[in-house]
Design an enzyme around this catalytic site. Structure first.
Site, PDB file in Angstrom:
ATOM      1  N   ASP A   1       0.840  -1.144   0.070  1.00 43.94           N
ATOM      2  CA  ASP A   1       0.076   0.062  -0.153  1.00 43.94           C
ATOM      3  C   ASP A   1       0.782   1.245  -0.010  1.00 43.94           C
ATOM      4  O   ASP A   1       0.759   2.091   1.032  1.00 43.94           O
ATOM      5  CB  ASP A   1      -0.879  -0.028   1.175  1.00 43.94           C
ATOM      6  CG  ASP A   1      -1.880  -1.004   0.826  1.00 43.94           C
ATOM      7  OD1 ASP A   1      -2.042  -1.612   0.259  1.00 43.94           O
ATOM      8  OD2 ASP A   1      -2.424  -1.702   2.265  1.00 43.94           O
TER       9      ASP A   1
ATOM     10  N   LYS B   1      -0.179  -7.906  -3.113  1.00 47.21           N
ATOM     11  CA  LYS B   1      -1.490  -7.496  -3.171  1.00 47.21           C
ATOM     12  C   LYS B   1      -1.388  -6.006  -3.445  1.00 47.21           C
ATOM     13  O   LYS B   1      -0.401  -5.211  -2.864  1.00 47.21           O
ATOM     14  CB  LYS B   1      -2.443  -7.761  -2.205  1.00 47.21           C
ATOM     15  CG  LYS B   1      -3.618  -7.045  -1.949  1.00 47.21           C
ATOM     16  CD  LYS B   1      -4.473  -7.411  -0.545  1.00 47.21           C
ATOM     17  CE  LYS B   1      -4.352  -6.292   0.337  1.00 47.21           C
ATOM     18  NZ  LYS B   1      -5.005  -5.044  -0.247  1.00 47.21           N
ATOM     19  N   THR B   2      -2.247  -5.642  -4.691  1.00 44.47           N
ATOM     20  CA  THR B   2      -2.051  -4.098  -5.029  1.00 44.47           C
ATOM     21  C   THR B   2      -3.467  -3.501  -4.661  1.00 44.47           C
ATOM     22  O   THR B   2      -4.480  -3.958  -4.645  1.00 44.47           O
ATOM     23  CB  THR B   2      -1.651  -3.923  -6.521  1.00 44.47           C
ATOM     24  OG1 THR B   2      -2.552  -4.714  -7.300  1.00 44.47           O
ATOM     25  CG2 THR B   2      -0.183  -4.451  -6.599  1.00 44.47           C
TER      26      THR B   2
ATOM     27  N   ARG C   1      -9.479  -4.908  -5.575  1.00 44.87           N
ATOM     28  CA  ARG C   1     -10.375  -3.725  -6.073  1.00 44.87           C
ATOM     29  C   ARG C   1     -11.854  -3.641  -5.292  1.00 44.87           C
ATOM     30  O   ARG C   1     -12.365  -2.582  -5.383  1.00 44.87           O
ATOM     31  CB  ARG C   1     -10.271  -4.023  -7.566  1.00 44.87           C
ATOM     32  CG  ARG C   1     -11.353  -3.224  -8.172  1.00 44.87           C
ATOM     33  CD  ARG C   1     -11.180  -1.700  -8.493  1.00 44.87           C
ATOM     34  NE  ARG C   1     -11.988  -1.047  -9.049  1.00 44.87           N
ATOM     35  CZ  ARG C   1     -13.395  -0.728  -8.707  1.00 44.87           C
ATOM     36  NH1 ARG C   1     -14.047  -1.285  -7.603  1.00 44.87           N
ATOM     37  NH2 ARG C   1     -14.093  -0.146  -9.784  1.00 44.87           N
ATOM     38  N   LYS C   2     -12.064  -4.894  -4.667  1.00 45.57           N
ATOM     39  CA  LYS C   2     -13.356  -4.916  -4.026  1.00 45.57           C
ATOM     40  C   LYS C   2     -14.511  -4.489  -4.958  1.00 45.57           C
ATOM     41  O   LYS C   2     -15.464  -3.617  -4.665  1.00 45.57           O
ATOM     42  CB  LYS C   2     -13.474  -4.260  -2.718  1.00 45.57           C
ATOM     43  CG  LYS C   2     -12.278  -4.567  -1.624  1.00 45.57           C
ATOM     44  CD  LYS C   2     -12.419  -3.875  -0.523  1.00 45.57           C
ATOM     45  CE  LYS C   2     -11.451  -4.351   0.447  1.00 45.57           C
ATOM     46  NZ  LYS C   2      -9.917  -3.770   0.256  1.00 45.57           N
TER      47      LYS C   2
ATOM     48  N   GLY D   1     -23.205  -7.438 -12.811  1.00 43.62           N
ATOM     49  CA  GLY D   1     -22.162  -8.381 -13.615  1.00 43.62           C
ATOM     50  C   GLY D   1     -21.512  -7.365 -14.775  1.00 43.62           C
ATOM     51  O   GLY D   1     -20.310  -7.344 -15.045  1.00 43.62           O
TER      52      GLY D   1
HETATM   53  P1  5BU Z   1      -2.443  -3.636   6.797  1.00 43.59           P
HETATM   54  O1  5BU Z   1      -1.309  -2.453   6.808  1.00 43.59           O
HETATM   55  O2  5BU Z   1      -1.687  -5.130   7.131  1.00 43.59           O
HETATM   56  O3  5BU Z   1      -3.381  -3.316   7.935  1.00 43.59           O
HETATM   57  O4  5BU Z   1      -3.204  -3.820   5.363  1.00 43.59           O
HETATM   58  C1  5BU Z   1      -4.029  -4.555   5.180  1.00 43.59           C
HETATM   59  C2  5BU Z   1      -4.445  -4.531   3.720  1.00 43.59           C
HETATM   60  O5  5BU Z   1      -5.517  -5.560   3.471  1.00 43.59           O
HETATM   61  C3  5BU Z   1      -4.878  -3.368   3.096  1.00 43.59           C
HETATM   62  O6  5BU Z   1      -4.562  -3.295   1.775  1.00 43.59           O
HETATM   63  C4  5BU Z   1      -6.345  -3.503   3.172  1.00 43.59           C
HETATM   64  O7  5BU Z   1      -7.148  -2.840   1.959  1.00 43.59           O
HETATM   65  C5  5BU Z   1      -6.698  -4.727   3.015  1.00 43.59           C
HETATM   66  N1  5BU Z   1      -7.893  -5.301   3.552  1.00 43.59           N
HETATM   67  C6  5BU Z   1      -8.257  -5.358   4.977  1.00 43.59           C
HETATM   68  O8  5BU Z   1      -7.215  -4.718   5.882  1.00 43.59           O
HETATM   69  N2  5BU Z   1      -9.331  -5.774   5.607  1.00 43.59           N
HETATM   70  C7  5BU Z   1     -10.256  -6.459   4.844  1.00 43.59           C
HETATM   71  O9  5BU Z   1     -11.084  -6.823   5.393  1.00 43.59           O
HETATM   72  C8  5BU Z   1     -10.223  -6.503   3.363  1.00 43.59           C
HETATM   73  C9  5BU Z   1      -8.792  -5.872   2.982  1.00 43.59           C
HETATM   74 BR1  5BU Z   1     -11.172  -7.115   2.164  1.00 43.59          BR
END
Ligand code: 5BU
Length: 267
Positions: free
Chosen positions: A38, A60-61, A92-93, A98
């Site tokens: 991130d 993961k991006t 991307r959620k 569709g």
């Molecule tokens: P962290 O810095 O380890 O807290 O980052 C968590 C990542 O996982 C971040 O990119 C969120 O967009 C992603 N995420 C999340 O934290 N919780 C969720 O329920 C989902 C995705 Br779905």
């Protein structure tokens, strides 16, 4: 070790093409770490992958988080990820109907050309999975959708009665579904999810950190070992790695812990 041995029933039961690719990659890399990269600059992302690439199984991006994004620099980043034997997962959620989700796989970011896995909410109904798979098919690719069955953040609405169950029933029989997102911060919730999901689909978990507790702005963290023992097949770790002074060493520590715990679970 052979993937079939490490993954047990999940290896035989899976029905999405990306799943075995991931399972094999985990065995080659000896890591269940999915790096949540991130960062907001291309230089930062490149440095991070140079440092942690050997210790992670997937990247993961959030492509729309990057300030200086260009199609060319992103293409090079994806090549770097492939050179490190990483699956690419765009978180991307997606949540629309569709046909629109299919279109959103194209657009300026053209996610369908570089992402192996994407996340989707099931709020609009199960056809979103077919829409996303049609997006990949449009360019001759295939991929897998991770449906959000739970979230890690405080007060999220996926915990409302019946939501997680509906998500699992909507996705469990669809071969386009790679798996489900489970809440890594609560091992008991994860155990329940695993019981519902069985072995046919994977569960990946955000909300894991070696430092357990509450994070920033409603994020919650559980311990990666507890998450894997409760049924997680991939630990999504972001700030725990990229905010550390030595991301490479920290990623290696997460990798070792995750791999050892997987072997303990299978053995
Ligand atoms: P962290 O810095 O380890 O807290 O980052 C968590 C990542 O996982 C971040 O990119 C969120 O967009 C992603 N995420 C999340 O934290 N919780 C969720 O329920 C989902 C995705 Br779905």
């Amino acid at each position: 070790m052979e993937p079939a041995e490490v993954w047990g029933a999940r290896w035989d039961a899976c029905d999405n093409p990306m799943v075995r690719r991931y399972m094999e990659g985990v065995c080659r890399k000896q890591s269940l770490v999915i790096l949540a990269a991130d960062l907001r600059t291309m230089a930062g992302l490149n440095d991070l992958i140079d440092n942690v690439g050997p210790h992670i199984a997937a990247l993961k991006t959030h492509v729309d988080l990057v300030d200086d994004w260009t199609a060319e620099s992103w293409g090079l980043l994806c090549e770097k990820a492939s050179a490190h034997d990483l699956l690419i997962f765009e978180d991307r959620k997606f949540a629309d109907i569709g046909p629109i989700s299919r279109g959103q796989m194209a657009g300026a970011y053209d996610i369908r050309t570089w992402a192996n896995v994407v996340t989707a909410h099931g709020i609009s109904g199960p056809d979103i999975v077919d829409g996303l798979c049609a997006g990949w098919n449009d360019v001759g690719n295939e991929g897998g959708v991770l449906l959000l069955a739970q979230m890690s953040s405080r007060g999220n609405l996926l915990g409302l009665e019946g939501y997680t169950d509906s998500m699992v029933s909507a996705g469990i029989a669809n071969p386009g579904v790679f798996g489900f997102i489970g809440n890594g911060s609560r091992a008991d919730e994860l155990t329940e999810l695993r019981t519902k999901v069985g072995d046919r689909k994977l569960i990946w978990t955000p909300g894991v950190n070696l430092a357990v507790g509450d994070g920033e702005m409603g994020q919650r963290y559980g311990h990666p070992r507890d998450a894997i023992l409760a049924g997680s097949d991939g630990i999504i770790v972001g700030s725990g790695i990229y905010k550390s002074e030595t991301p490479g060493d920290v990623a290696e520590a997460y990798a070792k812990l995750s791999w050892d715990t997987l072997l303990e679970r299978s053995g």
